[in-house]
Design a protein around this motif. Structure first.
Motif, PDB file in Angstrom:
ATOM      1  N   LEU A  80       0.834  -1.206   0.000  1.00 45.29           N
ATOM      2  CA  LEU A  80       0.000   0.000   0.000  1.00 45.29           C
ATOM      3  C   LEU A  80       0.866   1.252   0.000  1.00 45.29           C
ATOM      4  N   ARG A  81       1.917   1.235   0.788  1.00 43.72           N
ATOM      5  CA  ARG A  81       2.793   2.401   0.875  1.00 43.72           C
ATOM      6  C   ARG A  81       3.485   2.662  -0.455  1.00 43.72           C
ATOM      7  N   VAL A  82       4.122   1.650  -0.994  1.00 43.94           N
ATOM      8  CA  VAL A  82       4.913   1.827  -2.208  1.00 43.94           C
ATOM      9  C   VAL A  82       4.019   2.108  -3.411  1.00 43.94           C
ATOM     10  N   THR A  83       2.929   1.379  -3.535  1.00 46.31           N
ATOM     11  CA  THR A  83       2.030   1.579  -4.675  1.00 46.31           C
ATOM     12  C   THR A  83       1.383   2.954  -4.632  1.00 46.31           C
ATOM     13  N   GLY A  84       0.946   3.375  -3.452  1.00 41.45           N
ATOM     14  CA  GLY A  84       0.356   4.701  -3.333  1.00 41.45           C
ATOM     15  C   GLY A  84       1.343   5.793  -3.690  1.00 41.45           C
ATOM     16  N   ARG A 139      19.175   3.836 -18.290  1.00 37.29           N
ATOM     17  CA  ARG A 139      19.615   3.152 -17.075  1.00 37.29           C
ATOM     18  C   ARG A 139      18.642   2.053 -16.627  1.00 37.29           C
ATOM     19  N   PRO A 140      18.315   1.088 -17.481  1.00 38.23           N
ATOM     20  CA  PRO A 140      17.333   0.065 -17.073  1.00 38.23           C
ATOM     21  C   PRO A 140      17.809  -0.790 -15.907  1.00 38.23           C
ATOM     22  N   ALA A 141      19.096  -1.164 -15.886  1.00 41.21           N
ATOM     23  CA  ALA A 141      19.603  -2.007 -14.801  1.00 41.21           C
ATOM     24  C   ALA A 141      19.575  -1.271 -13.466  1.00 41.21           C
ATOM     25  N   LEU A 142      19.953   0.020 -13.486  1.00 41.80           N
ATOM     26  CA  LEU A 142      19.927   0.818 -12.266  1.00 41.80           C
ATOM     27  C   LEU A 142      18.515   0.916 -11.712  1.00 41.80           C
ATOM     28  N   LEU A 143      17.542   1.183 -12.582  1.00 44.13           N
ATOM     29  CA  LEU A 143      16.162   1.322 -12.139  1.00 44.13           C
ATOM     30  C   LEU A 143      15.623   0.005 -11.592  1.00 44.13           C
ATOM     31  N   ALA A 144      15.959  -1.119 -12.252  1.00 38.16           N
ATOM     32  CA  ALA A 144      15.491  -2.425 -11.788  1.00 38.16           C
ATOM     33  C   ALA A 144      16.078  -2.767 -10.426  1.00 38.16           C
ATOM     34  N   GLY A 145      17.388  -2.564 -10.273  1.00 36.51           N
ATOM     35  CA  GLY A 145      18.013  -2.850  -8.995  1.00 36.51           C
ATOM     36  C   GLY A 145      17.504  -1.939  -7.895  1.00 36.51           C
ATOM     37  N   PHE A 146      17.260  -0.679  -8.252  1.00 40.62           N
ATOM     38  CA  PHE A 146      16.758   0.290  -7.283  1.00 40.62           C
ATOM     39  C   PHE A 146      15.386  -0.135  -6.774  1.00 40.62           C
ATOM     40  N   GLY A 147      14.526  -0.539  -7.696  1.00 40.15           N
ATOM     41  CA  GLY A 147      13.189  -0.954  -7.293  1.00 40.15           C
ATOM     42  C   GLY A 147      13.212  -2.213  -6.450  1.00 40.15           C
ATOM     43  N   LEU A 158      15.862  -3.600  -4.593  1.00 36.28           N
ATOM     44  CA  LEU A 158      16.563  -3.526  -3.311  1.00 36.28           C
ATOM     45  C   LEU A 158      16.160  -2.304  -2.491  1.00 36.28           C
ATOM     46  N   ALA A 159      16.320  -1.103  -3.078  1.00 37.73           N
ATOM     47  CA  ALA A 159      16.143   0.126  -2.316  1.00 37.73           C
ATOM     48  C   ALA A 159      14.692   0.387  -1.939  1.00 37.73           C
ATOM     49  N   VAL A 160      13.755  -0.170  -2.709  1.00 34.65           N
ATOM     50  CA  VAL A 160      12.340   0.046  -2.388  1.00 34.65           C
ATOM     51  C   VAL A 160      11.722  -1.225  -1.821  1.00 34.65           C
ATOM     52  N   ALA A 161      11.594  -2.267  -2.653  1.00 33.55           N
ATOM     53  CA  ALA A 161      10.906  -3.479  -2.223  1.00 33.55           C
ATOM     54  C   ALA A 161      11.639  -4.173  -1.078  1.00 33.55           C
ATOM     55  N   GLY A 162      12.939  -4.385  -1.234  1.00 35.17           N
ATOM     56  CA  GLY A 162      13.683  -5.129  -0.226  1.00 35.17           C
ATOM     57  C   GLY A 162      13.733  -4.427   1.117  1.00 35.17           C
ATOM     58  N   VAL A 163      14.131  -3.141   1.107  1.00 37.03           N
ATOM     59  CA  VAL A 163      14.243  -2.393   2.366  1.00 37.03           C
ATOM     60  C   VAL A 163      12.899  -2.315   3.069  1.00 37.03           C
ATOM     61  N   GLN A 164      11.865  -1.921   2.336  1.00 39.77           N
ATOM     62  CA  GLN A 164      10.563  -1.712   2.961  1.00 39.77           C
ATOM     63  C   GLN A 164       9.970  -3.020   3.472  1.00 39.77           C
ATOM     64  N   ALA A 165      10.048  -4.084   2.672  1.00 41.40           N
ATOM     65  CA  ALA A 165       9.463  -5.356   3.081  1.00 41.40           C
ATOM     66  C   ALA A 165      10.144  -5.895   4.334  1.00 41.40           C
ATOM     67  N   CYS A 166      11.473  -5.880   4.362  1.00 44.40           N
ATOM     68  CA  CYS A 166      12.199  -6.394   5.527  1.00 44.40           C
ATOM     69  C   CYS A 166      11.940  -5.533   6.759  1.00 44.40           C
ATOM     70  N   TYR A 167      11.934  -4.212   6.573  1.00 41.15           N
ATOM     71  CA  TYR A 167      11.747  -3.312   7.711  1.00 41.15           C
ATOM     72  C   TYR A 167      10.349  -3.456   8.303  1.00 41.15           C
ATOM     73  N   ALA A 179       5.689  -3.099  -8.548  1.00 41.56           N
ATOM     74  CA  ALA A 179       5.474  -4.266  -9.409  1.00 41.56           C
ATOM     75  C   ALA A 179       5.963  -5.543  -8.732  1.00 41.56           C
ATOM     76  N   VAL A 180       7.161  -5.481  -8.123  1.00 41.10           N
ATOM     77  CA  VAL A 180       7.706  -6.655  -7.431  1.00 41.10           C
ATOM     78  C   VAL A 180       6.834  -7.035  -6.245  1.00 41.10           C
ATOM     79  N   LEU A 181       6.434  -6.031  -5.458  1.00 44.03           N
ATOM     80  CA  LEU A 181       5.638  -6.305  -4.270  1.00 44.03           C
ATOM     81  C   LEU A 181       4.247  -6.820  -4.614  1.00 44.03           C
ATOM     82  N   THR A 182       3.715  -6.436  -5.771  1.00 45.33           N
ATOM     83  CA  THR A 182       2.405  -6.957  -6.175  1.00 45.33           C
ATOM     84  C   THR A 182       2.459  -8.466  -6.351  1.00 45.33           C
ATOM     85  N   VAL A 183       3.550  -8.958  -6.922  1.00 49.19           N
ATOM     86  CA  VAL A 183       3.704 -10.401  -7.110  1.00 49.19           C
ATOM     87  C   VAL A 183       3.924 -11.099  -5.777  1.00 49.19           C
TER      88      VAL A 183
END
Length: 334
Positions: A52-56, A75-83, A85-94, A204-208
């Motif tokens: 909800l947080r990330v999608t909103g 920068r497709p690789a940078l954007l993919a890795g950013f989404g 790790l920096a968004v999905a991974g950090v937020q989900a684990c935290y 997108a990652v978190l939706t799956v």
């Protein structure tokens, strides 16, 4: 993800505005856990709160993504890795850690990230680091031992501690990815565009992973409790999306444009203090004196590790930036 600082921003007024923005960003980020935990306790799965947080936030930032759509090609690789790790991974684990351990403890563990970045630099990139940086790692590790009370046999939930450490590791990925664009000069990707696409990719990652179609949406129509006080669940969600995510990221980026990244990163260290104080006042999560002292040591160690330059004399800091996080003034430039 470098941020260009104009000459005019070096004036006193520009620095004053920058400090104000950095403080606003730290306050906004520091309130995310306090607003999220009541939603989790009300019945929402931590992954659903993250989704909800990330999608909103991604929907709010969508116009910026359209404006910087050239990043998808450049920068497709940078954007993919950013989404991822920096968004999905950090937020989900935290957020998953919040369901098991206090907010302050989770965030303080996450502040091991600058020290972990030093490990990456020393043992993976094989670059020397200063003694001061090594001291920062030792202080952060020692302070963490106090926070989790190792003498009590890890009194906190072991899985919760591992999840918080996972958030710190995902932040390391964020710092490393940010460093990839550090030498791009005028060709460097715009930080707001990277944030926008990072949020879209993370959503997108978190939706799956989160499968929100199975979420108990009725929780958002009810109330959650802040230390016994009923608060509309939807209001807490609105705070998380608009204040603790969108406003926090934007003010963080703007603060770095007016300050040096080092100064903005130091101010962002206040996030852990703010989160701990808010959790104490609003959630009744009281920390013992050794835990408070340990938290202070963690912050000092993170600050030293964050601001120490490489021993080889290169101009960029070894571990620039700082926690939820992900994407803010803590680490807009690595």
């Amino acid at each position: 993800m470098p941020v260009h600082t104009s000459v005019s921003s070096q004036g006193g007024r520009g620095k004053g505005v920058g400090l104000g923005l950095a403080l606003a960003s730290a306050l906004a980020f520091g309130g995310s856990g306090v607003a999220a935990k009541p939603l989790i306790e009300a019945g929402l799965d931590p992954l659903h709160v993250v989704w909800l947080r990330v999608t909103g936030a991604a929907l709010v930032m969508l116009p910026l993504a359209v404006r910087h759509r050239a990043l998808l090609r450049r920068r497709p690789a940078l954007l993919a890795g950013f989404g991822l790790l920096a968004v999905a991974g950090v937020q989900a684990c935290y957020f998953a850690a919040l369901s098991r351990i206090p907010v302050g403890v989770a965030l303080l563990i996450e502040y091991l990230a600058p020290a972990l970045v030093l490990g990456w630099v020393r043992f993976v990139q094989r670059r020397p680091v200063t003694r001061a940086a090594a001291l920062g790692v030792v202080l952060a590790a020692g302070g963490l031992a106090c926070v989790v009370e190792v003498w009590s046999g890890l009194s906190f939930d072991a899985l919760g501690l591992l999840l918080a450490l996972g958030a710190a590791c995902c932040q390391v990925g964020y710092f490393v990815l940010s460093d990839q664009g550090g030498d791009a000069g005028d060709e460097a990707p715009d930080p707001l565009g990277v944030i926008a696409y990072g949020l879209l990719g993370g959503a997108a990652v978190l939706t799956v992973v989160a499968r929100p179609w199975g979420m108990d949406w009725s929780v958002l129509a009810g109330s959650a409790h802040l230390d016994g006080t009923a608060v509309p669940a939807f209001a807490l969600l609105a705070w998380i999306v608009l204040i603790a995510t969108v406003a926090a990221y934007v003010t963080g980026v703007l603060s770095v444009r007016r300050l040096s990244p080092q100064v903005a990163g130091v101010v962002a260290c206040l996030e852990a203090v703010i989160a701990t104080v808010l959790a104490w006042v609003l959630l009744g999560e009281h920390l013992s004196a050794p835990q408070i002292a340990g938290g202070a040591i963690v912050l000092v160690g993170a600050f030293i590790a964050q601001s120490s330059a490489p021993a080889d004399g290169s101009p960029r800091p070894v571990a620039q930036g700082g926690a939820e996080l992900e994407l803010s003034a803590r680490g807009t430039a690595a």
